[in-house]
Design a protein around this motif. Structure first.
Motif, mmCIF file in Angstrom:
data_model
loop_
_atom_site.group_PDB
_atom_site.id
_atom_site.type_symbol
_atom_site.label_atom_id
_atom_site.label_comp_id
_atom_site.label_asym_id
_atom_site.label_seq_id
_atom_site.Cartn_x
_atom_site.Cartn_y
_atom_site.Cartn_z
ATOM 1 N N ASP A 254 -4.015 2.714 -8.600
ATOM 2 C CA ASP A 254 -3.359 1.412 -8.498
ATOM 3 C C ASP A 254 -4.423 0.351 -8.233
ATOM 4 O OD1 ASP A 254 -1.973 -0.897 -7.779
ATOM 5 O OD2 ASP A 254 -0.459 0.185 -6.621
ATOM 6 N N GLN A 257 -4.220 -2.398 -5.028
ATOM 7 C CA GLN A 257 -4.235 -2.015 -3.618
ATOM 8 C C GLN A 257 -5.625 -2.134 -3.013
ATOM 9 O OE1 GLN A 257 -2.660 2.008 -3.730
ATOM 10 N NE2 GLN A 257 -0.580 1.291 -3.351
ATOM 11 N N GLN A 261 -3.996 0.150 1.696
ATOM 12 C CA GLN A 261 -2.815 0.411 0.877
ATOM 13 C C GLN A 261 -3.001 1.668 0.033
ATOM 14 O OE1 GLN A 261 -3.005 -3.384 -1.026
ATOM 15 N NE2 GLN A 261 -1.474 -4.329 0.317
ATOM 16 N N GLY A 262 -4.225 1.882 -0.461
ATOM 17 C CA GLY A 262 -4.490 3.088 -1.228
ATOM 18 C C GLY A 262 -4.346 4.340 -0.392
ATOM 19 N N HIS A 434 -9.887 -5.423 -4.005
ATOM 20 C CA HIS A 434 -9.440 -4.472 -5.023
ATOM 21 C C HIS A 434 -10.096 -4.862 -6.346
ATOM 22 C CE1 HIS A 434 -6.686 -7.459 -6.761
ATOM 23 N NE2 HIS A 434 -6.363 -7.778 -5.515
ATOM 24 N N LYS A 463 1.555 -0.439 -12.092
ATOM 25 C CA LYS A 463 0.725 -1.520 -11.559
ATOM 26 C C LYS A 463 -0.493 -1.760 -12.462
ATOM 27 C CE LYS A 463 3.110 -2.346 -7.770
ATOM 28 N NZ LYS A 463 2.537 -1.989 -6.461
#
Length: 514
Positions: A254, A257, A261-262, A434, A463
Motif C-alpha cells: 500500500d 501508508q 500504518q504499514g 510514503h 490503494k
C-alpha cells in the motif's frame, strides 16, 4: 526484530531448503551519464552465491538444460552526482527460448527489501518458464543487497543474539535492553557501511532500473515486481512514466501508508492469515492435531508464546526457541499455504518441548543458513526501510499505540508495534512518509491482490491502483491464501498475467480469480 516484513522469495526459498525520496528533480529524463549507458555487460557462468547472498551452490541449469548467466553493471553511487564514484550491481539472466519472437528483457524484483534477485530468480525458474518463451528473464541484487555493494551490520554471533532477544518488552528493564540492542545494531550498520547508507533509497534503485533498461537495450522497462518490488515498480513508474512497458505488480504494498500504518496493516494481515490457517486445520476430515476449534488453536499458540517469554525450550542446539523466535517462525510459515503443514508440525513439536521447526522457520525469516552464517537480508532490509521512511518512533509512541495493535492482532500486535523502533537513531534521515507512485501517462500496469495475503494485505492493491492514477492501474483479485498470487499456480491468475506480458492483452479491470 521485525522492521516491515515485506519478505518473499529470499525467505521462502530458504524455508524450503531448511525444512526439506526525494530526488532533486523528478522527471522522465532517463539517465544522464552517457558513459554508463553505453557500458557492455560481460555475461558469464554464475558463481556460487556469496555469504551476503546466502551462500550455497551455483544455480542449477534451467528446465530445458540451459545455463544461467551473470554480469556486473556499474551505477553511480550517488545519483545526484552521476559522474562520481560508482558501485557494481549484480545481474542474472536466462535467455529467451524463442529468439524470433523475443520481446525484450523482463526484470524481476522479488521483494524484501533486501532479497537477492540473483538467488531468487533461479529458485522460481519453473514458475516463469512460459514467460521465458519471449523474454530474457533478468533479476538483480539491488544496491545494498547481496553482491551489490552490500550493507553489513553485525556479525553472525551478534545476529544470533539479536534475533533471540525479547522484542516485546514487558517492563522498563526489557524496554531498555531492546533499545540498547537496536542502537548497537544501527551503530554497527553505520560503522561498517557508512558510505552506502545514504544511497539505498527506493528512488536510487528505481534510477538503477532505468540504467539497467538502457544497458540491456530495451526502449521500455518490462517489469515483474513482487511484494516490496511493487513499491519499487511504482516509484519507477512515477519517475519514468513514459518508459514503462508491460508491468505486473503482485502482492502489492500500500503506497499510501507510512511505517506505522504499514505495520498495523500487517498485524491485521497476519492475524487474518492465522485465522485462515486455524480454520483450515479444524475443517479437515481428520482431527486437527493442534486444537479442537479455531479459537482453541489460537489460544494454545498464545499460551505457548506466553510460556516461552520466561521459559524458552530447546531449539537447534545450542540455541533455544524464544518467544520472539517462535513469533517470527509462525509469521514466516503464514507467507505460503504450502508451509501450513510445517507450522502444524512445528507447533506439535513445540507443545512437546521441541522448538526446532519453529526456530528453523525463524532462521529463514532472518536470512540465517544452516551453517550459522547470515545473508545481509536483515541489514539491507533495515537500511532501505530506514532510508525510505521519514518517521522515527520512540518507546512512548509505541506504548500509546499498543492497544490499537493488540486489537488488530492479539498474537502479532506487540511484535509489530515494537518493530517500529527499528529506525530509532538511524544515521540517515528518511526520505518521505510514503512513496510517490503517481504515474500519469504510463502504460497499463496489472495490479494483482490476494485476499489472504498476510504481509501485503489485499486492501493495498486498490490503494496502489488509485495512487497510480486514472487509466494506469488495472486491478485483478485472487481469492486465495499466501503472499502473492502468481506463484499459487492459479490458472486464472497465470492466464491473465501471461496474456498481458506475452501478448499485451490487458485483463478487464476488476477481474476476480478463485
Amino acid at each position: 526484530m521485525p522492521t516491515r516484513l515485506r519478505l518473499r522469495a529470499a525467505a521462502l526459498t530458504a524455508t524450503a531448503v531448511l525444512l526439506s525520496t526525494a530526488l532533486a528533480s523528478c522527471g522522465d529524463d532517463g539517465t544522464k551519464d552517457e558513459d554508463l549507458t553505453r557500458q557492455e555487460l560481460d555475461w558469464e557462468a554464475c558463481p556460487a552465491p556469496s555469504d551476503a547472498q546466502g551462500g550455497g551452490a551455483p544455480p542449477s541449469p534451467l528446465p530445458d538444460g540451459g545455463e544461467w548467466q551473470c554480469a556486473t553493471m556499474k551505477a553511480p553511487l550517488d545519483w545526484d552526482d552521476p559522474k562520481g564514484d560508482t558501485i557494481d550491481l549484480a545481474l542474472i539472466r536466462a535467455r529467451a527460448g524463442d529468439t524470433s519472437r523475443r520481446i525484450g528483457s523482463l526484470i524481476f524484483n522479488f521483494g524484501g527489501p533486501g532479497g537477492s534477485g540473483i538467488t531468487s530468480l533461479p529458485s522460481f525458474a519453473e514458475d516463469y518458464e512460459t514467460l521465458r518463451t519471449r523474454y530474457d528473464l533478468v533479476s538483480f541484487d539491488p544496491r545494498g543487497v547481496g553482491r551489490s555493494a552490500p550493507v553489513i551490520c553485525e556479525n553472525d554471533q551478534q545476529l544470533d543474539a539479536y534475533f533471540q532477544q525479547d522484542a516485546t518488552p514487558d517492563d522498563d528493564a526489557e524496554r531498555t535492553e531492546l533499545l540498547d540492542n537496536t542502537r548497537e545494531f544501527n551503530e554497527a550498520c553505520e560503522q561498517n557501511s557508512k558510505k552506502m547508507l545514504p544511497h539505498v533509497r527506493t528512488t536510487d534503485a528505481a534510477r538503477d532500473l532505468d540504467l539497467m533498461r538502457q544497458v540491456l537495450g530495451d526502449g521500455k522497462l518490462h517489469y515483474f515486481g513482487i511484494s516490496y518490488g511493487t513499491e519499487l515498480g511504482g516509484v519507477y513508474a512515477h519517475l519514468f512514466p513514459k518508459r514503462v512497458g508491460r508491468a505486473v505488480f503482485d502482492a502489492v504494498v500500500d503506497p499510501t501508508q507510512n511505517a506505522e500504518q504499514g505495520s498495523l496493516g500487517q498485524a491485521k494481515g497476519f492475524q487474518r492469515a492465522l485465522d485462515n490457517f486455524a480454520q483450515d486445520c479444524v475443517s479437515k476430515a481428520e482431527e486437527c492435531p493442534i486444537g479442537t476449534s479455531v479459537q482453541d488453536v489460537k489460544n494454545r499458540i498464545a499460551r505457548l508464546l506466553e510460556d516461552l517469554d520466561s521459559r524458552p525450550i530447546p531449539g537447534v542446539f545450542p540455541r533455544e526457541l524464544t518467544q520472539t523466535a517462535a513469533t517470527s517462525g509462525i509469521a514466516q510459515a503464514l507467507y505460503s499455504q504450502d508451509f501450513w503443514e510445517y507450522l502444524t508440525q512445528g507447533l506439535q513439536q513445540a507443545y512437546a518441548g521441541d522448538g526446532s521447526i519453529l526456530l528453523l522457520l525463524s532462521d529463514s525469516m532472518n536470512g540465517r543458513e544452516e551453517n550459522g552464517e547470515y545473508s545481509n537480508l536483515a541489514a539491507a532490509n533495515t537500511a532501505i526501510n530506514c532510508a525510505d521512511d521519514k518517521p522515527r518512533y520512540d518507546t512512548a509512541f509505541v506504548e500509546r499505540k499498543l492497544p490499537e495493535f493488540r486489537a488488530a492482532s492479539a498474537l502479532f500486535g506487540d511484535y509489530l508495534a515494537w518493530g517500529m523502533i527499528s529506525c530509532t537513531d538511524w544515521a540517515v534521515p528518511g526520505a518521505a512518509d510514503h512513496p510517490d507512485v503517481s504515474a500519469p501517462g504510463s502504460a497499463p500496469i496489472l495490479v494483482v491482490g490476494n485476499t489472504g495475503d498476510p504481509a501485503t494485505p489485499y486492501e493495498g492493491a486498490r490503494k496502489m491502483v488509485d495512487a497510480l492514477g486514472e487509466g494506469v492501474g488495472v486491478e485483478l483479485t485472487y481469492q486465495g491464501q499466501g503472499h502473492g498470487a502468481y506463484d499459487s499456480e492459479n490458472k486464472c491468475v497465470r492466464g491473465a498475467v501471461n496474456g498481458y506480458l506475452l501478448d499485451g492483452k490487458v485483463p478487464r479491470a476488476g477481474t476476480v480469480c478463485t
